[in-house]
Design an enzyme around this catalytic site. Sequence first.
Site, PDB file in Angstrom:
ATOM      1  N   THR A  70     -79.071  -8.192  98.268  1.00 43.33           N
ATOM      2  CA  THR A  70     -80.197  -9.214  97.928  1.00 43.33           C
ATOM      3  C   THR A  70     -81.098  -8.371  98.602  1.00 43.33           C
ATOM      4  O   THR A  70     -81.744  -8.033  99.891  1.00 43.33           O
ATOM      5  CB  THR A  70     -80.281 -10.332  98.135  1.00 43.33           C
ATOM      6  N   ALA A  95     -83.551  -8.787  93.540  1.00 43.82           N
ATOM      7  CA  ALA A  95     -81.979  -8.532  93.148  1.00 43.82           C
ATOM      8  C   ALA A  95     -81.987  -9.675  93.669  1.00 43.82           C
ATOM      9  O   ALA A  95     -81.331  -8.919  94.975  1.00 43.82           O
ATOM     10  CB  ALA A  95     -82.584  -6.737  93.065  1.00 43.82           C
ATOM     11  N   GLY A  96     -81.511 -10.525  93.088  1.00 41.98           N
ATOM     12  CA  GLY A  96     -80.408 -11.380  93.683  1.00 41.98           C
ATOM     13  C   GLY A  96     -79.423 -11.360  92.448  1.00 41.98           C
ATOM     14  O   GLY A  96     -78.405 -10.614  93.106  1.00 41.98           O
ATOM     15  N   SER A  97     -79.027 -12.214  91.319  1.00 41.97           N
ATOM     16  CA  SER A  97     -77.682 -12.605  90.692  1.00 41.97           C
ATOM     17  C   SER A  97     -77.777 -10.536  90.361  1.00 41.97           C
ATOM     18  O   SER A  97     -76.371 -10.248  89.547  1.00 41.97           O
ATOM     19  CB  SER A  97     -78.159 -13.043  89.725  1.00 41.97           C
ATOM     20  N   HIS A 157     -63.612 -53.425  95.674  1.00 40.73           N
ATOM     21  CA  HIS A 157     -64.492 -53.485  94.190  1.00 40.73           C
ATOM     22  C   HIS A 157     -63.725 -51.982  93.638  1.00 40.73           C
ATOM     23  O   HIS A 157     -64.222 -50.838  94.226  1.00 40.73           O
ATOM     24  CB  HIS A 157     -66.221 -53.374  95.185  1.00 40.73           C
ATOM     25  N   GLN A 158     -64.387 -52.514  91.990  1.00 39.40           N
ATOM     26  CA  GLN A 158     -63.141 -51.401  91.606  1.00 39.40           C
ATOM     27  C   GLN A 158     -64.025 -50.000  90.818  1.00 39.40           C
ATOM     28  O   GLN A 158     -64.093 -48.997  91.390  1.00 39.40           O
ATOM     29  CB  GLN A 158     -62.795 -52.514  90.379  1.00 39.40           C
ATOM     30  N   ILE A 169     -71.267 -44.032  97.994  1.00 34.77           N
ATOM     31  CA  ILE A 169     -70.557 -45.504  98.742  1.00 34.77           C
ATOM     32  C   ILE A 169     -71.173 -45.858 100.458  1.00 34.77           C
ATOM     33  O   ILE A 169     -71.223 -47.043 100.190  1.00 34.77           O
ATOM     34  CB  ILE A 169     -68.871 -44.560  99.186  1.00 34.77           C
ATOM     35  N   GLU A 228     -72.990 -15.761  97.274  1.00 30.97           N
ATOM     36  CA  GLU A 228     -71.828 -15.028  96.840  1.00 30.97           C
ATOM     37  C   GLU A 228     -71.576 -14.988  95.176  1.00 30.97           C
ATOM     38  O   GLU A 228     -70.725 -15.531  94.865  1.00 30.97           O
ATOM     39  CB  GLU A 228     -70.589 -15.431  97.473  1.00 30.97           C
TER      40      GLU A 228
END
Lengths: 267, 390
Positions: free
Chosen positions: B130, B134-136, B285-286, B344, B370
């Site tokens: 990189t 210039a990356g992707s 609890h559902q 949660i 990556e």
Amino acid sequence: MNIIVCVKQIPDPETPSSSFKVDEAAKKVIPAQGIAPVVNPFDPQATEAALRLNEADGGGKVTVISLGAESARDAIKHALAMGADEGVLLNDPSFDGIDNFQTAVALAKAIQKVGEFDLILMGRSAADWDMGVVPSGVGQLLGVPVVSVAKAIEKNGGSVKVERVLDDGFQTVEAPLPAIVSVSNEFGEPRYPQLRQIMLAAKKTVQIWSAADIGLGAEETGAANRWLPLEALYVPKVESNVEIIEGDSPEEKARNLAQKLRAAKLI
Amino acid sequence: MARDFAADIADPIAREIVSNVGTWVDKEVKPQASEFEHADTYPDPLVKGMSDMGLFGIKIPEKYGGLDLSFECYAGVCIELARGWMSLAGIINTHVLVGYAISEYGTEAQKQAYLPRLVEPEIRCALSITEPDAGSDAQAIKTTARRDGDDYVINGQKMWVTNGHKAGVYLVMTKTDPAAEPRHKGITAFLVDHDVPGFIKGKKFEKLGYKGVETTELAFDDARVPATAVLGGKEGSGFQHIMSALEVGRINVSARGVGLAQSAFDDAIRYAQKRQAFGKPIIEHQAQQIRLAEMATKIRAARLLTLDAARKKDSGIRSDLDAGIAKLFSTEICQEVVLDALRIHGGVAYSKELPLERYYRDAPLMIIAEGTSDIQKIVIARSLVKDYPI
């Protein structure tokens, strides 16, 4: 030195109590679903002690023996991956349900079959039944001295110097070789197997010996011939109560607490 | 106590190895990962533990002193490392990736010069692709390597280099023919030793997560390397070599997503059984049951996709489709699972006393590193078109 290490595979002691079940009628522990058995946590320390002693001694051989189900091969493989040389699994249907004393008899016979040895190492106890009597039993049967609960072991010519853990301190004793030493968790952390050793261990053959192979007679093995009859097996009920000690001031609360403790004969 | 995370590994030796690494992670990594992470300190004792076990030689051929274990085993190990701390799986990633590139594409002299030193490891590796612009679009790199007699002279700037300060050898992607069409034919990869004059290690980036391991800038100011430093000895093959190595990197990052998600789930399902609300544990609890079931299902699918991609790579066939699918899915669900684990836990998850906030900061790296998720989709789509010719 020729060192023999005895290891045991047990139900994982970290199994949550909610998964732990006992068949009271059959007097058996029901293995928890989805939780693999593990090496008794004190046993890798016995293997570590054997490896360190031989490394300090410039060589030697470490033979691992386990009595148990076919899956106990994994406990042996773990010791081989740590660096032990050979493994023997004592596996026979008649071993199902035997007690500690019968286990000691079987191990003693297997050790005699292995041949010459300088030192036998075991974990201080197995974390399933936690009785810690097998080392003494094997020592009695083989006629060799037993030193229990070791935190340090050093070879000293034809003897071993052992530092033992007591309730209120430590004790250093010396025993002539051959001897049996049970190793405590205070010994220190066992090594993690290297990947290469795991690969090599996989290629090592674990010998399987039956009761007949080690010369055990029918009267010496089998649950029916236990020395220690099992009367009952159950999960104990644990109850706890919380009582808030009342009082108008901290002093009065402390006084009331002291009176309660005295009435309960706790102080 | 948790499930046997090695159970899905088919090969018994690999299963034993993954299980042992998992034990090490539980005992040595989990208790101190957050401390290292909060201090942003390189975890020397943990890296030494990985080295002592032999993890750095896991993919090096036996001929050069390595273990040459399967990608399935490697993926399982990376899942376990990330279950303890995602950064550890990052430290090993570039090392294995560069080792793979040398093993597969290096000259015999390069293999002999580097591979035995990667086993111990005497040196660690970094991968440098990189750049600021210039990356992707990796083929847009501007770093150049100009032939000068028996040498090449490298000039340019690189970004986001993992192990950027601590590596001993860097696999650097350059342009030897900036005018080449198609562009990848002008790209050449070099093995650059850390002490080459003109090779400058730049600043270390302060990051949201992925701490402990340094991510840095690099600069090349007339850095002169011998022609023997060209990976494989041939100009113009660098893009192909590095893209192949990135398949290994995608398996690693996919595994990181699985490991991190697993860790978040493990914490969440334990907490849900302890935490009481409205007179009962919240797991009763559902809404929480449904949430946990969805989390577990996603993790299970991600785990199997990751191992499947690794097995494809083991079979020797191109696995960019499978590695892309696994990486895309595992890293996206990792984000979702970690966020659900926070829901949660509620407010306590926002505290630095629990590792949830670390998971939350670490998760986004994986949808970028990556190859971003969008790039994965392009890779997947292009591979699929090849599978459905008309």
